[in-house]
Enzyme design. Structure first.
Site, mmCIF file in Angstrom:
data_model
loop_
_atom_site.group_PDB
_atom_site.id
_atom_site.type_symbol
_atom_site.label_atom_id
_atom_site.label_comp_id
_atom_site.label_asym_id
_atom_site.label_seq_id
_atom_site.Cartn_x
_atom_site.Cartn_y
_atom_site.Cartn_z
ATOM 1 N N LYS A 12 -12.853 11.821 21.258
ATOM 2 C CA LYS A 12 -12.854 11.073 19.984
ATOM 3 C C LYS A 12 -13.962 11.607 19.102
ATOM 4 O O LYS A 12 -14.976 12.133 19.592
ATOM 5 C CB LYS A 12 -13.022 9.571 20.207
ATOM 6 N N ASP A 137 -17.159 2.629 24.606
ATOM 7 C CA ASP A 137 -16.088 3.421 23.992
ATOM 8 C C ASP A 137 -14.794 3.397 24.798
ATOM 9 O O ASP A 137 -13.769 3.921 24.340
ATOM 10 C CB ASP A 137 -16.517 4.898 23.871
HETATM 11 O O1 C5P Z 1 -21.698 1.286 26.535
HETATM 12 P P1 C5P Z 1 -22.349 2.597 26.758
HETATM 13 O O2 C5P Z 1 -22.528 2.914 28.224
HETATM 14 O O3 C5P Z 1 -21.743 3.724 26.024
HETATM 15 O O4 C5P Z 1 -23.791 2.443 26.159
HETATM 16 C C1 C5P Z 1 -24.873 3.273 26.517
HETATM 17 C C2 C5P Z 1 -26.134 2.674 25.928
HETATM 18 O O5 C5P Z 1 -26.110 2.811 24.507
HETATM 19 C C3 C5P Z 1 -26.321 1.194 26.178
HETATM 20 O O6 C5P Z 1 -26.986 0.955 27.397
HETATM 21 C C4 C5P Z 1 -27.163 0.762 24.995
HETATM 22 O O7 C5P Z 1 -28.511 1.115 25.193
HETATM 23 C C5 C5P Z 1 -26.644 1.651 23.883
HETATM 24 N N1 C5P Z 1 -25.581 0.986 23.090
HETATM 25 C C6 C5P Z 1 -25.926 -0.023 22.229
HETATM 26 N N2 C5P Z 1 -24.941 -0.638 21.476
HETATM 27 C C7 C5P Z 1 -23.647 -0.255 21.574
HETATM 28 C C8 C5P Z 1 -23.277 0.805 22.437
HETATM 29 C C9 C5P Z 1 -24.283 1.397 23.191
HETATM 30 O O8 C5P Z 1 -27.092 -0.405 22.111
HETATM 31 N N3 C5P Z 1 -22.721 -0.844 20.827
#
Ligand code: C5P
Length: 310
Positions: A12, A137
Site C-alpha cells: 500500500k 494497517d
Molecule cells: O499498529 P502498528 O504495529 O503498525 O503500530 C506500530 C507503532 O506505531 C505503535 O506501537 C505505535 O507506537 C505507533 N502507532 C501509533 N498510532 C497509530 C499506528 C501506529 O501511535 N495509529
C-alpha cells in the site's frame, strides 16, 4: 477442501497522512488515504497436521516467531481453538520497514488463506478485528483498493478509483524507519483540529470530493479542504534521513505531478501521468532502487490456480 493455497499480498501507499492526538492506548488517531499498488509478495500455505512453519523470510525480517505471518497463524489458532497447522512459504519483494505495509499485507493474506485452508468460516468482521490486534494497517490490507481511514487506520471508507492516481514511481532508499520512533518524535506536528462525525472537516472535504469522483489533485478551491499528497510524518523522517528530502525534490524535478513519502517512510512516491512517464523516470534514477507500480483494486489475490505465482 483445499490442501494448498497461494496468495499475493500487495503493498500500500498513502496519498495523504495526517496525525491527530495521542490516545489513552498509546496509539494516535490518524487520517489517511490508502491505495493498494501492484508490488506484491507471494505466500503459499500447505495444510499440516499441527505446527506453523515459515520458510523464505529474509533475515532482515528477524526471527520467524516474531514474524507477522506466524503471529497471524497463532492468533487464528488461539481464537478458534483449531489444532490444524500450516507450512507457509514467503517470496518477499516488498521492502521491509519501508512504509508500504508489506508485513501487514502478509498478515492479512495469512488470516484470509488460513480461514479457508482450515475451513474456519470466520466472517470478515472477525478477520478485521484479529487483523487490528496484529497491526493498525492489517484491516486495510484485508480490504484493499483505494480507501480513506481514520482511528488507528482501521475505520475504513472505500473510495472509487481516482483516474489521475494510477501510475507511480516508488523510490526505496536503503534505510529502515521505525514507525513508533516517528510517531513519538517531538518534532511530529499533531493536528489538534476537532473531529466531527469521525473526521476533521478538512479531511471530510477531501474524502467527499474523492467519493464524488472529483479530480482532487488540483489545489483545493475551498481552503478548508485538505490537499492530496500531504504527509505530516515527512518532517520527522526527513530530519532523520536528509537524503529523503533530496529524493523527493528529484522526483518533482524529473516531472512527477506530485511527490511525497509513504507512511512513516522511507519510501518516496512520485505521482505520474501514465506508465510511459513512470518508466522513463524510474529508468533515470541512479543510486537507489526504484519500482514502477500501478493502482490495484484489491490488496489480496488468490493465485492458487492458473497463474504463475512468481
Ligand atoms: O499498529 P502498528 O504495529 O503498525 O503500530 C506500530 C507503532 O506505531 C505503535 O506501537 C505505535 O507506537 C505507533 N502507532 C501509533 N498510532 C497509530 C499506528 C501506529 O501511535 N495509529
Amino acid at each position: 477442501m483445499p490442501t494448498r493455497l497461494c496468495y499475493r499480498s500487495y503493498a500500500k501507499i498513502n496519498l495523504y497522512l495526517d496525525v491527530l492526538q495521542r490516545r489513552g492506548d498509546g496509539f494516535h488517531d490518524l487520517e489517511t488515504l490508502f491505495q493498494s499498488v501492484s508490488l506484491y509478495d507471494t505466500l503459499t500455505f500447505k495444510a499440516r497436521h499441527e505446527g506453523i512453519t515459515l520458510e523464505g523470510a529474509p533475515p532482515e525480517l528477524g526471527p520467524a516467531a516474531s514474524n507477522l505471518i506466524v503471529r497471524a497463524a497463532h492468533l487464528l489458532q488461539k481464537h478458534t481453538g483449531t489444532k490444524q497447522g500450516a507450512a507457509i512459504s514467503l517470496e518477499k519483494r516488498i521492502p521491509a520497514a519501508a512504509g508500504l505495509a508489506g508485513g501487514s499485507g502478509n498478515a492479512a493474506a495469512t488470516l484470509a488463506a488460513l480461514n479457508r485452508l482450515w475451513e474456519l468460516n470466520l466472517p470478515d468482521g472477525d478477520l478485521h478485528a484479529l487483523g487490528l490486534e496484529l497491526g493498525s494497517d492489517v484491516p486495510f490490507c484485508l480490504l484493499g483498493g483505494f480507501a480513506a481511514a481514520t482511528g488507528r487506520g482501521e475505520r475504513l471508507t472505500p473510495l472509487p478509483a481516482a483516474p489521475p492516481l494510477q501510475w507511480f514511481v516508488l523510490l526505496h532508499p536503503a534505510v529502515a524507519v521505525s514507525t513508533p520512533a516517528v510517531f513519538n518524535d517531538p518534532r511530529l506536528t499533531k493536528n489538534a483540529a476537532a473531529v466531527i462525525d469521525g473526521m476533521t472537516p478538512a479531511f471530510a472535504g477531501l474524502v467527499n470530493a474523492l467519493a464524488r469522483g472529483e479530480d482532487a489533485t488540483a489545489p483545493p478551491a475551498d481552503t478548508a479542504r485538505a490537499p492530496l499528497f500531504y504527509n505530516a510524518m515527512e518532517a520527522v523522517t526527513f530530519a532523520m534521513h536528509p537524503d529523503l528530502a533530496r529524493w523527493k525534490a528529484w522526483l518533482l524535478e524529473a516531472g512527477c505531478a506530485a511527490a511525497m513519502m509513504s507512511g512513516s517512510g522511507p519510501t518516496l512516491i512520485g505521482v505520474c501521468r501514465d506508465r510511459a512517464q513512470a518508466e522513463a523516470i524510474a529508468a533515470a534514477v541512479d543510486g537507489v532502487r526504484a519500482s514502477v507500480v500501478q493502482a490495484v483494486p484489491a490488496s489480496l489475490k488468490d493465485c492458487t490456480h492458473g497463474e504463475n505465482p512468481a
